[in-house]
Design a protein around this motif. Sequence first.
Motif, PDB file in Angstrom:
ATOM      1  N   VAL A 273       1.077  -1.408  -0.008  1.00 41.69           N
ATOM      2  CA  VAL A 273       0.114   0.070  -0.320  1.00 41.69           C
ATOM      3  C   VAL A 273       0.877   0.907  -0.067  1.00 41.69           C
ATOM      4  O   VAL A 273       2.430   1.042  -0.130  1.00 41.69           O
ATOM      5  CB  VAL A 273      -0.766   0.307   1.143  1.00 41.69           C
ATOM      6  N   ASP A 274       0.439   1.973  -0.255  1.00 40.26           N
ATOM      7  CA  ASP A 274       0.967   3.867   0.260  1.00 40.26           C
ATOM      8  C   ASP A 274       2.546   3.618   1.227  1.00 40.26           C
ATOM      9  O   ASP A 274       2.207   3.561   2.147  1.00 40.26           O
ATOM     10  CB  ASP A 274       0.453   4.440   0.352  1.00 40.26           C
ATOM     11  N   GLY A 275       3.545   3.332   1.447  1.00 40.07           N
ATOM     12  CA  GLY A 275       4.084   3.374   2.160  1.00 40.07           C
ATOM     13  C   GLY A 275       4.986   4.702   2.979  1.00 40.07           C
ATOM     14  O   GLY A 275       5.269   4.239   3.956  1.00 40.07           O
ATOM     15  N   ARG A 276       3.764   5.738   2.495  1.00 35.81           N
ATOM     16  CA  ARG A 276       4.079   6.445   3.694  1.00 35.81           C
ATOM     17  C   ARG A 276       3.402   6.384   4.603  1.00 35.81           C
ATOM     18  O   ARG A 276       3.753   6.898   5.848  1.00 35.81           O
ATOM     19  CB  ARG A 276       3.559   7.838   2.895  1.00 35.81           C
ATOM     20  N   LEU A 277       1.990   5.817   4.454  1.00 37.61           N
ATOM     21  CA  LEU A 277       1.571   5.322   6.364  1.00 37.61           C
ATOM     22  C   LEU A 277       2.170   4.104   7.027  1.00 37.61           C
ATOM     23  O   LEU A 277       2.468   4.654   8.367  1.00 37.61           O
ATOM     24  CB  LEU A 277      -0.107   5.150   5.682  1.00 37.61           C
ATOM     25  N   GLN A 278       2.641   3.520   6.215  1.00 33.15           N
ATOM     26  CA  GLN A 278       3.158   2.375   6.857  1.00 33.15           C
ATOM     27  C   GLN A 278       4.971   2.871   8.187  1.00 33.15           C
ATOM     28  O   GLN A 278       4.810   2.929   8.797  1.00 33.15           O
ATOM     29  CB  GLN A 278       3.930   1.658   5.903  1.00 33.15           C
ATOM     30  N   ARG A 279       5.375   3.889   7.314  1.00 31.97           N
ATOM     31  CA  ARG A 279       6.420   4.927   7.744  1.00 31.97           C
ATOM     32  C   ARG A 279       5.964   5.305   9.196  1.00 31.97           C
ATOM     33  O   ARG A 279       6.904   5.679   9.779  1.00 31.97           O
ATOM     34  CB  ARG A 279       6.935   5.206   6.701  1.00 31.97           C
ATOM     35  N   LEU A 280       4.630   6.205   8.607  1.00 34.19           N
ATOM     36  CA  LEU A 280       4.508   6.997   9.441  1.00 34.19           C
ATOM     37  C   LEU A 280       3.984   6.623  11.130  1.00 34.19           C
ATOM     38  O   LEU A 280       4.353   6.612  11.682  1.00 34.19           O
ATOM     39  CB  LEU A 280       2.762   7.995   9.038  1.00 34.19           C
ATOM     40  N   SER A 281       2.943   4.848  10.689  1.00 32.35           N
ATOM     41  CA  SER A 281       3.222   3.807  12.241  1.00 32.35           C
ATOM     42  C   SER A 281       4.764   3.798  12.479  1.00 32.35           C
ATOM     43  O   SER A 281       4.984   3.562  14.091  1.00 32.35           O
ATOM     44  CB  SER A 281       2.479   3.156  11.146  1.00 32.35           C
ATOM     45  N   MET A 282       5.761   3.657  11.953  1.00 32.69           N
ATOM     46  CA  MET A 282       7.138   3.688  12.549  1.00 32.69           C
ATOM     47  C   MET A 282       7.964   4.476  13.195  1.00 32.69           C
ATOM     48  O   MET A 282       8.172   4.530  14.301  1.00 32.69           O
ATOM     49  CB  MET A 282       7.801   2.964  10.887  1.00 32.69           C
ATOM     50  N   LEU A 283       7.312   5.461  12.603  1.00 26.65           N
ATOM     51  CA  LEU A 283       7.938   6.592  12.783  1.00 26.65           C
ATOM     52  C   LEU A 283       7.264   7.233  14.124  1.00 26.65           C
ATOM     53  O   LEU A 283       7.728   7.520  15.416  1.00 26.65           O
ATOM     54  CB  LEU A 283       7.750   8.325  12.058  1.00 26.65           C
ATOM     55  N   LEU A 284       6.466   7.156  14.509  1.00 29.63           N
ATOM     56  CA  LEU A 284       4.982   7.475  15.920  1.00 29.63           C
ATOM     57  C   LEU A 284       6.044   6.318  16.890  1.00 29.63           C
ATOM     58  O   LEU A 284       6.111   7.144  18.198  1.00 29.63           O
ATOM     59  CB  LEU A 284       4.358   7.336  15.647  1.00 29.63           C
ATOM     60  N   GLU A 285       5.949   5.048  16.662  1.00 27.16           N
ATOM     61  CA  GLU A 285       6.603   4.440  17.436  1.00 27.16           C
ATOM     62  C   GLU A 285       7.806   4.398  17.629  1.00 27.16           C
ATOM     63  O   GLU A 285       8.392   4.505  19.218  1.00 27.16           O
ATOM     64  CB  GLU A 285       5.939   2.826  16.952  1.00 27.16           C
ATOM     65  N   ASN A 286       8.527   5.162  16.621  1.00 24.17           N
ATOM     66  CA  ASN A 286      10.187   5.472  17.590  1.00 24.17           C
ATOM     67  C   ASN A 286      10.572   6.139  18.408  1.00 24.17           C
ATOM     68  O   ASN A 286      10.964   6.302  18.690  1.00 24.17           O
ATOM     69  CB  ASN A 286      10.945   5.263  16.321  1.00 24.17           C
ATOM     70  N   ASN A 327      -4.873   8.883  10.509  1.00 25.56           N
ATOM     71  CA  ASN A 327      -5.886   8.881  10.872  1.00 25.56           C
ATOM     72  C   ASN A 327      -5.777   9.227  12.782  1.00 25.56           C
ATOM     73  O   ASN A 327      -4.651  10.072  13.137  1.00 25.56           O
ATOM     74  CB  ASN A 327      -6.460   7.108  11.377  1.00 25.56           C
ATOM     75  N   SER A 328      -6.842   9.247  13.170  1.00 26.47           N
ATOM     76  CA  SER A 328      -7.813  10.560  14.802  1.00 26.47           C
ATOM     77  C   SER A 328      -6.128   9.808  15.473  1.00 26.47           C
ATOM     78  O   SER A 328      -5.851  10.485  16.609  1.00 26.47           O
ATOM     79  CB  SER A 328      -8.269  10.293  14.889  1.00 26.47           C
ATOM     80  N   GLU A 329      -6.612   8.673  15.599  1.00 23.04           N
ATOM     81  CA  GLU A 329      -5.159   7.310  16.507  1.00 23.04           C
ATOM     82  C   GLU A 329      -3.931   8.383  16.449  1.00 23.04           C
ATOM     83  O   GLU A 329      -3.457   8.932  16.780  1.00 23.04           O
ATOM     84  CB  GLU A 329      -5.638   5.994  16.147  1.00 23.04           C
ATOM     85  N   GLN A 330      -2.927   8.079  15.123  1.00 19.66           N
ATOM     86  CA  GLN A 330      -2.706   8.380  14.546  1.00 19.66           C
ATOM     87  C   GLN A 330      -1.820   9.784  15.818  1.00 19.66           C
ATOM     88  O   GLN A 330      -0.924  10.347  15.844  1.00 19.66           O
ATOM     89  CB  GLN A 330      -1.993   8.598  13.175  1.00 19.66           C
ATOM     90  N   GLU A 331      -2.999  11.186  15.071  1.00 20.37           N
ATOM     91  CA  GLU A 331      -2.928  12.318  15.327  1.00 20.37           C
ATOM     92  C   GLU A 331      -2.626  12.246  17.175  1.00 20.37           C
ATOM     93  O   GLU A 331      -1.845  13.120  17.341  1.00 20.37           O
ATOM     94  CB  GLU A 331      -4.222  13.121  14.960  1.00 20.37           C
ATOM     95  N   GLU A 332      -3.736  11.706  17.547  1.00 13.01           N
ATOM     96  CA  GLU A 332      -3.477  12.184  18.755  1.00 13.01           C
ATOM     97  C   GLU A 332      -1.609  11.380  19.462  1.00 13.01           C
ATOM     98  O   GLU A 332      -1.712  11.989  20.590  1.00 13.01           O
ATOM     99  CB  GLU A 332      -4.672  11.177  19.877  1.00 13.01           C
ATOM    100  N   ALA A 333      -1.583  10.402  18.626  1.00 13.51           N
ATOM    101  CA  ALA A 333      -0.282  10.017  19.105  1.00 13.51           C
ATOM    102  C   ALA A 333       0.786  10.734  19.055  1.00 13.51           C
ATOM    103  O   ALA A 333       1.473  11.275  20.123  1.00 13.51           O
ATOM    104  CB  ALA A 333       0.080   8.584  18.718  1.00 13.51           C
ATOM    105  N   TYR A 334       0.864  11.996  18.142  1.00 11.20           N
ATOM    106  CA  TYR A 334       1.399  12.656  17.749  1.00 11.20           C
ATOM    107  C   TYR A 334       1.167  13.538  18.795  1.00 11.20           C
ATOM    108  O   TYR A 334       2.542  14.418  19.894  1.00 11.20           O
ATOM    109  CB  TYR A 334       0.930  13.364  16.161  1.00 11.20           C
ATOM    110  N   ARG A 339       3.268  16.715  23.941  1.00 14.29           N
ATOM    111  CA  ARG A 339       3.305  16.840  25.455  1.00 14.29           C
ATOM    112  C   ARG A 339       4.129  16.500  26.487  1.00 14.29           C
ATOM    113  O   ARG A 339       4.580  17.214  27.112  1.00 14.29           O
ATOM    114  CB  ARG A 339       1.276  16.839  25.663  1.00 14.29           C
ATOM    115  N   ASP A 340       4.736  15.717  25.544  1.00 16.00           N
ATOM    116  CA  ASP A 340       5.714  14.442  26.597  1.00 16.00           C
ATOM    117  C   ASP A 340       6.939  15.106  26.325  1.00 16.00           C
ATOM    118  O   ASP A 340       7.708  15.443  27.522  1.00 16.00           O
ATOM    119  CB  ASP A 340       5.925  13.560  26.938  1.00 16.00           C
ATOM    120  N   MET A 341       7.650  15.328  25.430  1.00 13.42           N
ATOM    121  CA  MET A 341       9.071  15.902  24.473  1.00 13.42           C
ATOM    122  C   MET A 341       8.945  17.452  24.915  1.00 13.42           C
ATOM    123  O   MET A 341       9.835  17.691  25.812  1.00 13.42           O
ATOM    124  CB  MET A 341       8.729  16.041  23.533  1.00 13.42           C
ATOM    125  N   ASP A 342       7.302  18.258  24.538  1.00 13.22           N
ATOM    126  CA  ASP A 342       7.991  19.809  25.345  1.00 13.22           C
ATOM    127  C   ASP A 342       8.629  19.941  26.749  1.00 13.22           C
ATOM    128  O   ASP A 342       9.911  20.946  26.496  1.00 13.22           O
ATOM    129  CB  ASP A 342       7.112  20.213  25.339  1.00 13.22           C
TER     130      ASP A 342
END
Length: 655
Positions: A273-286, A327-334, A339-342
């Motif tokens: 599928v669109d690899g950018r979505l796959q990469r986005l999920s991985m970046l959120l996890e990392n 999706n909304s779950e990814q946006e909330e994770a971002y 909130r934790d990082m700042d």
Amino acid sequence: MNDDLLKYFPSQTHPLTLVSDPDRLLAGEALMAELTRRGFQVIQEDDPVLLRHCIEEVRPFTLDHPIILTTAGSLEDLPYDLYQCAYRINVSLHQFFPNLAYPVLQTLRPDQIEILETCQQPNQLLSRRKTIEFLLHTVFHADPAAFRQPHVLIAWLVDYHHQFSPLPDLLRNSLVDRLNGYSDYQAWNIDVLIRDAQAFQRFIQHEWQKSIDQSISGKQINEPQTAYSIPFSNDSQLQDLVPGLVRRGTIQPLQIEEQAGLPTWARPGVMFVDGRLQRLSMLLENTQQQVRAIQAGGQAGWNVWKGLALTWAELSSAIMQTDLAANSEQEEAYRSILRDMDPLFTVWLRNNYAALGAQRLPTPHHVHHIPHYLAYLRNSGSLDKVVLLILDGLSLTDWQVVSAAWSQRHTDWKMRTNLVFSQIPTITSISRYAMISGLRLTDFAEDINHCVSEARAWELFWSREGIAEAACKLLPLYYDRQIDQLPELQDPRVNFWCLIDDTLDRLAHHATLGAADQLSSLRLWLDPMHCTNSLPLETQLDAYLDQGYALFIASDHGHVEAVGVGQPSEGLVAQTRGKRVRLYQDRLAALRVQADFPDTIAWTDDGLLPDQMIALMPKGRDAFALNGEVVVTHGGISIDEVIVPFIQITKESNL
């Protein structure tokens, strides 16, 4: 070693301490942070005029505000009035590591010396060769014997390039000589793979592409392929590395239409599928993992924050792509990561910003170190003419987008990215001027409106290095405004250029719809089909490379999307009124404004600001703007505003 060194610096004992430190032992990040915590201000300045200025700025020396003045030379060479009244210390590596070869130790960077200090030391005197082997093993976890197996070497190289702590030439050459003796590596350019993280990634990606092409071509996956440099297809231990290589970005998953004939081990490195979505999920996890590691580990180092800043920049670039529907779950994770990082970054920056500000060589840490670094390269014979391009407002997220576009268009460009701190407060009039002049804000605070222009400040810096004024030139670029500057840009007398392009800063301030709007405008600027684009700039940079100039790109600050919480009404009290910072010379006035805006940070006493100056900044991603107004701006201390790229571009043959 740090504990032994700190014994030389008891609190409340010596108002002024002079230290001869030829091996830069006091440049270690942890040691500097501890000295700062104890109240010491460390001054390191080789220029005698600037040294005198710095010393006069911090007088009188007191037990409550003690000064440490370091020099790589002899203490007797310092001004006599300082020498006479000071407590004097001489420190060197052989005092603390007597069983290791001193010339080899001298090649280590301060962060590597701090790692060595935590290792078990040899109980007998080691030769030069044995010292090299000891340091490779203990400091860099490099075992040449184990590297005979490709999967061990690749796993080490991945970790090594994420540490941002390169091997000294002496140690790298020794390791390369050992590895070149192994038959499996005859087709590898080991030296380049160690020196250049991008070359290593290109090499792995190229070999991965060949493995996948072989898999889907119908050949047997376990058929020996002697043409392969990395035998993914017939080495199960290499196959086990694939998920980790993808997760850390060393392998970019390849998009294929069907998985017929594709072995199970190869599937983490492909996408359907669109690899950018796959990469986005991985970046959120990392990114979540990196933030949690900092939370759990307490005081993270600068190299750890550099790694997080790079991951965060790629994540921010990905999640704000308008044609990629997170999706909304990814946006909330971002938002949760934000909130934790700042607050974590704010605490770390308070403890380390001043300490790192004293360390400008051999690696720059702050934007005002950059001219000194260029002069250092010139004096060491690494360059004889240079172009410093300042992309005003270039954030690390912006650079993710710019570098991707330029890499595709200029395959012979090799871009090496380092990270440095902006000058706080992160506004153009302060941070850019600090970069051009090589001065801290405290050095030009009385001239904050710049009676000495940026062009003159650039000339003055190089004149102190013995360069004629006619050979130095600062020039703002107006190629997008129908102004022909080509004759001026081709002036053969100029060997030290400083070029300023404010396009990105203007795109940020005109982004009324927020950060996604700003990135969309940036992508349009990079699109050759758009009426105003980056091609004229790229053409000029390419010309400078062909003419033998060393080319560096730097940013004076990044930017953030922020939301207005109201605007202070302090009349003429504020010296600077920005949406992310207000600058005051009157401490009481700043505290009165802070009483009305309690969710703010009063930044002062960082060793780079004048003692009487306070920068008042909203916390998190708030702004001094109308309530609820969304702005893209800068001036504060978020990771996006403070950590900025410093890039060198060279032309080299492809690996």
